[in-house]
Design a protein around this motif. Structure first.
Motif, PDB file in Angstrom:
ATOM      1  N   GLU A   1       0.810  -1.212   0.000  1.00 53.24           N
ATOM      2  CA  GLU A   1       0.000   0.000   0.000  1.00 53.24           C
ATOM      3  C   GLU A   1       0.848   1.269   0.000  1.00 53.24           C
ATOM      4  O   GLU A   1       0.386   2.333  -0.412  1.00 53.24           O
ATOM      5  CB  GLU A   1      -0.921   0.029   1.229  1.00 53.24           C
ATOM      6  CG  GLU A   1      -0.167   0.035   2.552  1.00 53.24           C
ATOM      7  CD  GLU A   1      -1.082   0.141   3.746  1.00 53.24           C
ATOM      8  OE1 GLU A   1      -2.129   0.803   3.624  1.00 53.24           O
ATOM      9  OE2 GLU A   1      -0.752  -0.435   4.796  1.00 53.24           O
ATOM     10  N   PHE A   2       2.077   1.177   0.464  1.00 54.36           N
ATOM     11  CA  PHE A   2       2.928   2.358   0.529  1.00 54.36           C
ATOM     12  C   PHE A   2       3.593   2.677  -0.805  1.00 54.36           C
ATOM     13  O   PHE A   2       4.148   3.752  -0.985  1.00 54.36           O
ATOM     14  CB  PHE A   2       3.992   2.190   1.611  1.00 54.36           C
ATOM     15  CG  PHE A   2       3.449   2.332   3.004  1.00 54.36           C
ATOM     16  CD1 PHE A   2       3.337   3.574   3.602  1.00 54.36           C
ATOM     17  CD2 PHE A   2       3.015   1.224   3.708  1.00 54.36           C
ATOM     18  CE1 PHE A   2       2.822   3.719   4.877  1.00 54.36           C
ATOM     19  CE2 PHE A   2       2.499   1.344   4.989  1.00 54.36           C
ATOM     20  CZ  PHE A   2       2.400   2.601   5.580  1.00 54.36           C
ATOM     21  N   PHE A   3       3.564   1.733  -1.741  1.00 54.19           N
ATOM     22  CA  PHE A   3       4.181   1.974  -3.033  1.00 54.19           C
ATOM     23  C   PHE A   3       3.137   2.482  -4.023  1.00 54.19           C
ATOM     24  O   PHE A   3       2.024   1.959  -4.086  1.00 54.19           O
ATOM     25  CB  PHE A   3       4.807   0.688  -3.585  1.00 54.19           C
ATOM     26  CG  PHE A   3       6.168   0.404  -3.035  1.00 54.19           C
ATOM     27  CD1 PHE A   3       7.298   0.613  -3.806  1.00 54.19           C
ATOM     28  CD2 PHE A   3       6.320  -0.047  -1.739  1.00 54.19           C
ATOM     29  CE1 PHE A   3       8.561   0.354  -3.288  1.00 54.19           C
ATOM     30  CE2 PHE A   3       7.572  -0.303  -1.215  1.00 54.19           C
ATOM     31  CZ  PHE A   3       8.695  -0.101  -2.004  1.00 54.19           C
ATOM     32  N   PRO A   4       3.493   3.490  -4.822  1.00 48.85           N
ATOM     33  CA  PRO A   4       2.560   3.931  -5.872  1.00 48.85           C
ATOM     34  C   PRO A   4       2.420   2.860  -6.942  1.00 48.85           C
ATOM     35  O   PRO A   4       3.314   2.033  -7.131  1.00 48.85           O
ATOM     36  CB  PRO A   4       3.231   5.191  -6.436  1.00 48.85           C
ATOM     37  CG  PRO A   4       4.691   4.996  -6.155  1.00 48.85           C
ATOM     38  CD  PRO A   4       4.752   4.240  -4.852  1.00 48.85           C
ATOM     39  N   LEU A   5       1.292   2.863  -7.639  1.00 51.30           N
ATOM     40  CA  LEU A   5       1.030   1.909  -8.719  1.00 51.30           C
ATOM     41  C   LEU A   5       1.112   2.647 -10.049  1.00 51.30           C
ATOM     42  O   LEU A   5       0.363   3.590 -10.292  1.00 51.30           O
ATOM     43  CB  LEU A   5      -0.352   1.286  -8.545  1.00 51.30           C
ATOM     44  CG  LEU A   5      -0.825   0.335  -9.650  1.00 51.30           C
ATOM     45  CD1 LEU A   5       0.080  -0.894  -9.713  1.00 51.30           C
ATOM     46  CD2 LEU A   5      -2.261  -0.080  -9.407  1.00 51.30           C
ATOM     47  N   ALA A   6       2.048   2.245 -10.892  1.00 46.49           N
ATOM     48  CA  ALA A   6       2.189   2.861 -12.215  1.00 46.49           C
ATOM     49  C   ALA A   6       1.260   2.169 -13.202  1.00 46.49           C
ATOM     50  O   ALA A   6       1.325   0.951 -13.369  1.00 46.49           O
ATOM     51  CB  ALA A   6       3.638   2.765 -12.694  1.00 46.49           C
TER      52      ALA A   6
END
Length: 271
Positions: A125-130
């Motif tokens: 959840e802490f990582f952005p989704l490209a």
């Protein structure tokens, strides 16, 4: 009465284990603000993951993100805003050496923009989704120097070797932070930057002495902040390392308003 700077970690401290703000915590922090104290979120979270919490708490004071790399007031221009950025060439070099470094994913963030080296790969959840090509970590997509570089190692067994390799290659420019818990997540920040960087900036801005700084935290990235503060408070649920450097420990944990109860007593707030 001396106004205080209240420095608040979020996860495991201000937020419950479910990531929520309780009504009591909100009332206490608003009472502290109304009494003239500076209540500041000081978090490792990116800006994008803090503004909703900031709004829910009804704050108007500055907020510190990325473990001290960004100080800003959400939704407005603030003359005191600052950034501590990293050379983007470091991120590109790490991305180019992913296999050698045993990494699954590399991402960078500035205040409003995130880039990830893989499309449609959601890992945490802490990582952005490209989801678009312009969100990929490529030289042509970098518009601002990053405030943070986030990495996921292949697994916990390879994490230590990855940390050692990063420090050997870039140690004079970056600090490698290792997240607690089971996830092999690494967070890179500009060398010399920590949550204390943000606290010192707020102290100078609001003319608050060190002895009037009260800081709350629970994890390794709070250690320097709690040691520096005039009064460093570890949560009941904090790690042993954090409890060892704190001046006090809350009787209750983060699921029972530990920070809010302690702060209300410490500042003699009527809630």
């Amino acid at each position: 009465m001396q106004n205080h700077l209240i420095a608040l970690d979020l996860d495991g401290t201000t937020l419950t284990s479910a990531g929520t703000v309780t009504p009591y915590t909100r009332r206490v922090l608003q009472a502290a603000s109304n009494a003239g104290h500076i209540v500041a979120i000081v978090s490792g979270r990116p800006y994008r993951m803090c503004t909703a919490i900031y709004d829910e708490l009804g704050l108007t004071s500055p907020m510190i993100n990325f473990n001290g790399a960004l100080g800003s007031i959400p939704h407005q221009h603030w003359e005191g805003e600052y950034t501590e950025t990293i050379d983007p060439q470091i991120a590109l070099a790490i991305e180019g050496a992913k296999e050698e470094l045993n990494l699954k994913i590399v991402s960078i963030e500035s205040k409003f923009r995130c880039l990830v080296d893989r499309l449609n790969y959601e890992v945490d959840e802490f990582f952005p989704l490209a989801t678009r090509p312009d969100q990929l970590l490529r030289a042509e997509n970098i518009q601002n120097d990053p405030l943070s570089i986030m990495l996921i190692a292949d697994n916990q067994k390879t994490k230590d070797a990855t940390v050692a390799a990063l420090e050997t290659r870039f140690g004079n420019q970056i600090h490698v932070g290792v997240w607690g818990g089971p996830r092999p997540i690494l967070e890179l920040s500009r060398r010399g930057v920590s949550k204390t960087t943000g606290i010192k900036h707020l102290m100078a801005t609001y003319h608050i002495p060190r002895e009037a700084v009260v800081a709350f935290g629970d994890e390794h990235n709070d250690a320097e902040m709690l040691s520096f503060a005039g009064h460093g408070v570890a949560m009941h649920n904090a790690t042993p390392q954090i409890k060892a450097v704190a001046d006090a420990i809350t009787p209750q944990d983060n699921d029972h308003d530990g920070m809010a109860h302690y702060l209300a007593d410490y500042l003699h707030l009527t809630v």
